[in-house]
Write an enzyme that holds these catalytic residues in place. Structure first.
Site, PDB file in Angstrom:
ATOM      1  N   ASP A   1      68.622  49.766  42.114  1.00 54.29           N
ATOM      2  CA  ASP A   1      69.549  49.682  40.982  1.00 54.29           C
ATOM      3  C   ASP A   1      69.846  48.219  40.673  1.00 54.29           C
ATOM      4  O   ASP A   1      69.575  47.335  41.490  1.00 54.29           O
ATOM      5  CB  ASP A   1      70.835  50.485  41.243  1.00 54.29           C
ATOM      6  CG  ASP A   1      71.462  50.207  42.608  1.00 54.29           C
ATOM      7  OD1 ASP A   1      71.157  49.164  43.211  1.00 54.29           O
ATOM      8  OD2 ASP A   1      72.256  51.038  43.067  1.00 54.29           O
TER       9      ASP A   1
ATOM     10  N   ASN B   1      81.852  57.800  45.366  1.00 53.67           N
ATOM     11  CA  ASN B   1      81.993  58.988  44.515  1.00 53.67           C
ATOM     12  C   ASN B   1      80.755  59.881  44.611  1.00 53.67           C
ATOM     13  O   ASN B   1      80.547  60.749  43.764  1.00 53.67           O
ATOM     14  CB  ASN B   1      82.221  58.575  43.061  1.00 53.67           C
ATOM     15  CG  ASN B   1      81.078  57.702  42.526  1.00 53.67           C
ATOM     16  OD1 ASN B   1      80.144  57.385  43.264  1.00 53.67           O
ATOM     17  ND2 ASN B   1      81.164  57.323  41.276  1.00 53.67           N
TER      18      ASN B   1
ATOM     19  N   HIS C   1      77.588  58.804  44.454  1.00 51.39           N
ATOM     20  CA  HIS C   1      76.414  58.356  43.705  1.00 51.39           C
ATOM     21  C   HIS C   1      75.299  57.902  44.641  1.00 51.39           C
ATOM     22  O   HIS C   1      75.526  57.512  45.788  1.00 51.39           O
ATOM     23  CB  HIS C   1      76.759  57.285  42.664  1.00 51.39           C
ATOM     24  CG  HIS C   1      77.112  55.925  43.191  1.00 51.39           C
ATOM     25  ND1 HIS C   1      78.040  55.113  42.570  1.00 51.39           N
ATOM     26  CD2 HIS C   1      76.660  55.211  44.240  1.00 51.39           C
ATOM     27  CE1 HIS C   1      78.120  53.972  43.225  1.00 51.39           C
ATOM     28  NE2 HIS C   1      77.304  54.002  44.241  1.00 51.39           N
TER      29      HIS C   1
ATOM     30  N   GLU D   1      75.547  58.041  38.677  1.00 49.34           N
ATOM     31  CA  GLU D   1      76.969  58.362  38.765  1.00 49.34           C
ATOM     32  C   GLU D   1      77.199  59.848  38.506  1.00 49.34           C
ATOM     33  O   GLU D   1      76.458  60.462  37.734  1.00 49.34           O
ATOM     34  CB  GLU D   1      77.733  57.561  37.704  1.00 49.34           C
ATOM     35  CG  GLU D   1      77.637  56.061  37.856  1.00 49.34           C
ATOM     36  CD  GLU D   1      78.611  55.509  38.888  1.00 49.34           C
ATOM     37  OE1 GLU D   1      78.815  56.143  39.944  1.00 49.34           O
ATOM     38  OE2 GLU D   1      79.160  54.437  38.645  1.00 49.34           O
TER      39      GLU D   1
HETATM   40  C1  GLP Z   1      76.772  50.876  45.409  1.00 50.24           C
HETATM   41  C2  GLP Z   1      75.294  50.853  44.998  1.00 50.24           C
HETATM   42  C3  GLP Z   1      74.462  51.750  45.845  1.00 50.24           C
HETATM   43  C4  GLP Z   1      74.944  51.674  47.265  1.00 50.24           C
HETATM   44  C5  GLP Z   1      76.284  52.369  47.325  1.00 50.24           C
HETATM   45  C6  GLP Z   1      76.978  52.294  48.657  1.00 50.24           C
HETATM   46  O1  GLP Z   1      77.595  50.974  44.287  1.00 50.24           O
HETATM   47  N1  GLP Z   1      75.053  51.160  43.621  1.00 50.24           N
HETATM   48  O2  GLP Z   1      73.098  51.404  45.724  1.00 50.24           O
HETATM   49  O3  GLP Z   1      74.030  52.327  48.109  1.00 50.24           O
HETATM   50  O4  GLP Z   1      77.133  51.928  46.293  1.00 50.24           O
HETATM   51  O5  GLP Z   1      77.385  50.975  48.931  1.00 50.24           O
HETATM   52  P1  GLP Z   1      77.951  50.510  50.334  1.00 50.24           P
HETATM   53  O6  GLP Z   1      76.836  50.633  51.301  1.00 50.24           O
HETATM   54  O7  GLP Z   1      78.373  49.073  50.132  1.00 50.24           O
HETATM   55  O8  GLP Z   1      79.088  51.415  50.666  1.00 50.24           O
END
Ligand code: GLP
Length: 244
Positions: free
Chosen positions: A67, A136, A138, A143
């Site tokens: 992403d 959430n 995702h 989303e």
């Molecule tokens: C982010 C990214 C994801 C990531 C997720 C979890 O918003 N878009 O690619 O895997 O949320 O992030 P984290 O590992 O910092 O909790």
């Protein structure tokens, strides 16, 4: 979905790194889609150490960005490609020419998404998806609500994702772009193997919803029940009430 519980974040990283290393050993030119975010960083460090010791050669991996924020200028420090390069490509000795980007500065973002899809198709699909779990539910920036067939596309970030992403950039939500590009659910669910890495008590409730199902667009990670082979590596804090 298989669940591999790990006691600590460090144990999670070792377990996940071993899974990834086994896959690389079996298929050195595997097509891998790679999450940024905080959760996988320790895993990438362990892999980098193995490469440094000469125990692992990751140099032939074909790497796909998961992403990206939309509309950042060249060299912007919030680039998720830059993050992936620093955390994954460089420590693992993977040349940047092996990486397929979701380009933040695309003049025609829809065309960029179609080019990304074509590159994944040319690679024969993903051999491995290394994913984190959004607060959430995702995956990437798919989303809620995201249908299981949701394609690679431009998305508007939810307020929850803006808030969680602000933590990456000094805590200021104003520093978080409001739009992003994400690899589609369709591509992610077709990955031949998926590792979902989950750490910490704040993820406990959403992980429960993803694990228990039923699959629903409201929790995009719950669609992983339909993917061919999913391994969830989660630490005790993400799994157990009252964990430290
Ligand atoms: C982010 C990214 C994801 C990531 C997720 C979890 O918003 N878009 O690619 O895997 O949320 O992030 P984290 O590992 O910092 O909790």
């Amino acid at each position: 979905m298989d669940l591999l519980p790990a006691k600590t974040p460090a144990a999670l990283a070792e377990t996940a790194a071993s899974r990834i290393a086994d896959l690389i050993a079996a298929r050195p030119d595997a097509a891998v889609v790679v999450a940024t975010g905080n959760t996988p960083l320790a895993t990438y460090r362990v892999l980098g150490e193995r490469v440094g010791r000469g125990d692992l050669d990751a140099s032939r991996l074909r790497v796909f960005q998961l992403d990206e924020y939309l509309g950042l200028g060249h060299g912007d420090d919030r680039s998720l490609y830059g993050w992936m390069a620093r955390a994954f490509l460089h420590p693992l000795g993977i040349p940047e020419r092996n990486a397929v980007r979701l380009p933040s500065g695309a003049v025609d973002p829809d065309a960029a998404c179609r080019a990304y899809d074509a590159a994944v198709r040319d690679a024969g699909g993903f051999d491995l998806a290394i994913l984190g779990l959004g607060p959430n539910g995702h995956l990437g920036f798919n989303e809620p609500p995201s249908d299981r067939a949701a394609p690679t596309r431009v998305v508007t970030l939810s307020p929850e994702s803006v808030a969680s992403n602000a933590a990456y950039w000094g805590g200021d939500p104003a520093r978080v772009p409001r739009q992003a590009l994400t690899a589609g659910m369709d591509l992610l669910l077709a990955a031949r193997h998926t590792l979902l890495l989950v750490s910490g008590a704040p993820k406990r409730a959403i992980l429960r919803r993803a694990l228990d199902g039923p699959p629903t667009a409201d929790v995009p990670a719950s669609w992983l029940h339909l993917a061919p082979k999913v391994t969830v590596v989660a630490d005790r804090a993400a799994l157990t009430d009252g964990a430290p």
